[in-house]
Each structure stands twice: as C-alpha cells, then as structure tokens.
Enzyme design. Structure first.
Site, PDB file in Angstrom:
ATOM      1  N   GLY A 149       0.837  -1.192   0.000  1.00 29.69           N
ATOM      2  CA  GLY A 149       0.000   0.000   0.000  1.00 29.69           C
ATOM      3  C   GLY A 149       0.873   1.243   0.000  1.00 29.69           C
ATOM      4  O   GLY A 149       2.005   1.234  -0.486  1.00 29.69           O
ATOM      5  N   ILE A 151       2.394   2.790   2.498  1.00 31.18           N
ATOM      6  CA  ILE A 151       3.622   2.626   3.273  1.00 31.18           C
ATOM      7  C   ILE A 151       4.551   1.640   2.578  1.00 31.18           C
ATOM      8  O   ILE A 151       5.766   1.854   2.490  1.00 31.18           O
ATOM      9  CB  ILE A 151       3.299   2.180   4.709  1.00 31.18           C
ATOM     10  CG1 ILE A 151       2.518   3.280   5.436  1.00 31.18           C
ATOM     11  CG2 ILE A 151       4.582   1.848   5.474  1.00 31.18           C
ATOM     12  CD1 ILE A 151       1.966   2.849   6.786  1.00 31.18           C
ATOM     13  N   ARG A 231       0.637  -4.559  12.561  1.00 31.75           N
ATOM     14  CA  ARG A 231      -0.007  -4.628  13.861  1.00 31.75           C
ATOM     15  C   ARG A 231       0.458  -5.922  14.521  1.00 31.75           C
ATOM     16  O   ARG A 231       0.747  -6.915  13.857  1.00 31.75           O
ATOM     17  CB  ARG A 231      -1.534  -4.623  13.739  1.00 31.75           C
ATOM     18  CG  ARG A 231      -2.131  -3.260  13.427  1.00 31.75           C
ATOM     19  CD  ARG A 231      -2.077  -2.331  14.640  1.00 31.75           C
ATOM     20  NE  ARG A 231      -2.833  -1.106  14.455  1.00 31.75           N
ATOM     21  CZ  ARG A 231      -2.316   0.023  14.026  1.00 31.75           C
ATOM     22  NH1 ARG A 231      -1.036   0.075  13.701  1.00 31.75           N
ATOM     23  NH2 ARG A 231      -3.062   1.103  13.910  1.00 31.75           N
ATOM     24  N   GLU A 260      -0.117  -5.520  23.341  1.00 31.36           N
ATOM     25  CA  GLU A 260       0.740  -4.328  23.342  1.00 31.36           C
ATOM     26  C   GLU A 260       0.376  -3.441  24.528  1.00 31.36           C
ATOM     27  O   GLU A 260      -0.771  -2.981  24.604  1.00 31.36           O
ATOM     28  CB  GLU A 260       0.553  -3.564  22.031  1.00 31.36           C
ATOM     29  CG  GLU A 260       1.544  -2.427  21.836  1.00 31.36           C
ATOM     30  CD  GLU A 260       1.438  -1.817  20.452  1.00 31.36           C
ATOM     31  OE1 GLU A 260       1.971  -2.413  19.502  1.00 31.36           O
ATOM     32  OE2 GLU A 260       0.794  -0.756  20.343  1.00 31.36           O
ATOM     33  N   HIS A 279       6.016   0.987  19.351  1.00 35.34           N
ATOM     34  CA  HIS A 279       5.048   1.535  18.401  1.00 35.34           C
ATOM     35  C   HIS A 279       5.453   2.964  17.982  1.00 35.34           C
ATOM     36  O   HIS A 279       4.705   3.926  18.177  1.00 35.34           O
ATOM     37  CB  HIS A 279       3.646   1.526  18.999  1.00 35.34           C
ATOM     38  CG  HIS A 279       2.570   1.419  17.956  1.00 35.34           C
ATOM     39  ND1 HIS A 279       1.480   0.587  18.083  1.00 35.34           N
ATOM     40  CD2 HIS A 279       2.413   2.043  16.766  1.00 35.34           C
ATOM     41  CE1 HIS A 279       0.696   0.712  17.019  1.00 35.34           C
ATOM     42  NE2 HIS A 279       1.244   1.598  16.201  1.00 35.34           N
ATOM     43  N   GLY A 281       6.264   3.900  14.792  1.00 31.77           N
ATOM     44  CA  GLY A 281       6.210   4.068  13.343  1.00 31.77           C
ATOM     45  C   GLY A 281       5.979   5.489  12.871  1.00 31.77           C
ATOM     46  O   GLY A 281       6.647   5.975  11.958  1.00 31.77           O
TER      47      GLY A 281
END
Length: 314
Positions: A149, A151, A231, A260, A279, A281
């Site tokens: 996609g 990213i 994820r 998480e 996390h 990103g």
C-alpha cells in the site's frame, strides 16, 4: 463561552493547544453509566482505545469519531456508520515516517546495532575485534514486502537506494509498484521462501490476523529477518518466539506486539536476536504534528455536520 464536550484520553499538550478553549476535554470513561459518554459530542481516539457499538450506544450526543492515526482496527467502523456517526483518520501523512522506521529496524537488526551498543558500553569491550557481531548485508539483498500500500511503496522507494531486489505480496497486483520500483509479485509462500528480509506493512484485518505463524516461519530462510511494522496480531507471538529461539529465522525487529505492550517477563523480552520498539512508526516531529492537525480538522467537520476531509467510509 459554552464548551463542546469531547472525550479523549492522554491527549498531548500540542493537541490540546490545537483544540483550544472551544472544547471541554473529558477523561476517557467507558463505564456503562459513564457521565462523560452521556455528554460527549465527539470522541478523539488517541492511543487505540476500543470504540465499539456498545460504547456508541451509551453516547447519545456523539456526532463524530476522530482517530489519531491511520489504522482503525480498534474502532467498529461498520457500527459507527450504521448509527450515522462518521469516522475520520489520518491517511497519507505518516507513510514516509513509518517507512523510515521500517528501514531503521531493518538496518539495526541486520547490523546488530542494539547488541553492539550494549557490548560497546560493557566492561567486556577492551579491544577491537573484527571477528565479532558479523551482521547481514542489506545492500543487494532480497526484500519481500507484504502489503504494497502507501507505506509499502515508500519502503520499496527506500529499498531501491540499497539496490535491493524487491518482491511483494498483496491482495491485488500493483502495476505502479512493478513499474516504479521493479517489484515482482509473489505468492505468500514464494515470497517467504525467497526473501532475506520480510517486511510487514499490511493492515490488520480478519485475513491478516495470524498471517505469520508456525507454518510460515518454517518456509523462511534460516538467515531471514522479519520486520513487523503492521499490527501485533499479524504475527503469532508464540510462533515468533519458537522461530527466533530455535534458529528457524535469524532475527526480527518489531514495532508492534500482541498484546501491546507485552507483559513484563514475557518470553520474547529475553531474546537478543529480537529488537522491539514501542510503536514508534509515526513518531517523528513533523508527522505527529500533521496527524494532530488532521485529527482536529475531522473533529471540526463532524461537529458541524460537514463531510470529513479524511473519512473512513467502509
């Protein structure tokens, strides 16, 4: 001035300043008889709080759900749309930052950056030894991207600078990726078998939950490195521990976990061939500012009954 009550938990100071005095920010409270929910005209979903149909039903004044981030797997979007509540997110603005972090984890894992840092600070490092911590070369290696996609394409763009051979797996073939980055389409099994680095950039859906588990690790090269920027539930944590501790794969770098955060004392936290980041990103200064602005834009539009500029419509 009458303030508009909105519910959001842990909102950072810059976001509160963008909201200004127009809003009364209520603490997140999803109890059945929550007075905050009863009053709230909007929800800012910051930090992935679960927003389901039951919560919406306890918020009769709710006009909009504005998500700070792209992924909306923590929001029951179908339930919201059934109730006429628009949902907004922040697409596009974090693609580059997340791709940067993907490459950072890939390089750090391949070249033993974290282990090397610990060793360089330790009492054991008394002289230079060229025989230690020999890592894997990224340049010219074969990269498999699962999820081509926005990213994924940004990762492919960066990978071309390292002369990587790019393959990808997607629900559908992507002609742009194939022409722009010379990416070659592969079945999932073929990609896993061929790749030196396997990068996960796919959304969390019922189809991708547990996508990488025991059978997939068995297909991968023993020298392969897995990078998860998707994820946590995309990867089976027990299977990941087995793969890393038994040498099924060489190493992994993960920015997300399941659950998480991981419970303190979790077996994955004992592994030296695993890098875990909390996390991060989208955690760059410019990206987070853009995310906050988009979150506020969606909020304003929804409260005014206007179409959201960044709407989730499925």
């Amino acid at each position: 001035m009458t303030q508009i009550p909105i519910m959001g938990d842990g909102l950072p100071q810059p976001l509160l300043e963008m909201l200004g005095a127009e809003f009364e920010v209520l603490p997140w409270d999803d109890a059945p008889d929550s007075p905050a929910l009863a009053r709230a005209e909007a929800v800012i979903a910051y930090g992935h709080p679960p927003v389901d149909g039951s919560l919406m039903d306890r918020a009769p004044q709710l006009k909009v759900i504005s998500n700070h981030g792209v992924g909306v797997d923590h929001i029951d979007v179908a339930a919201a749309l059934q109730r006429g509540i628009p949902v907004g997110n922040t697409p596009g603005c974090l693609d580059a930052a997340t791709a940067d972090m993907t490459m950072a984890l890939m390089l750090a894992t391949a070249r033993n950056v974290v282990v090397g840092d610990k060793y360089a600070r330790s009492p054991e490092f008394l002289h230079y030894d060229p025989a230690i911590l020999i890592g894997q070369e990224v340049t010219g290696s074969k990269l498999g991207i699962i999820g081509m996609g926005r990213i994924g394409k940004q990762v492919a763009k960066r990978a071309t600078g390292f002369d990587m051979q790019i393959t990808y797996h997607n629900r559908h073939r992507d002609s742009e990726a194939e022409s722009e980055y010379k990416a070659e389409y592969r079945s999932l099994d073929d990609l896993l078998a061929e790749s030196d680095f396997v990068v996960l950039n796919c959304p969390l859906t019922p189809e991708t939950t547990g996508l990488i588990s025991g059978p997939q690790f068995e297909i991968m090269k023993s020298s392969a490195i897995l990078i998860n920027m998707a994820r946590g539930p995309v990867v089976d944590p027990a299977a990941l521990f087995t793969a890393l501790s038994t040498g099924q794969i060489a190493a992994a770098g993960i920015d997300v976990t399941d659950p998480e955060p991981l419970p303190r004392g979790h077996e994955l936290l004992t592994l030296e061939n695993l890098i875990i980041t909390p996390h991060l990103g989208s955690a760059s200064n410019r990206t987070r500012e853009r995310m906050m602005r988009m979150t506020v834009e969606n909020l304003h539009a929804g409260l005014q009954g206007k179409p959201l500029p960044y709407s989730v419509d499925k």
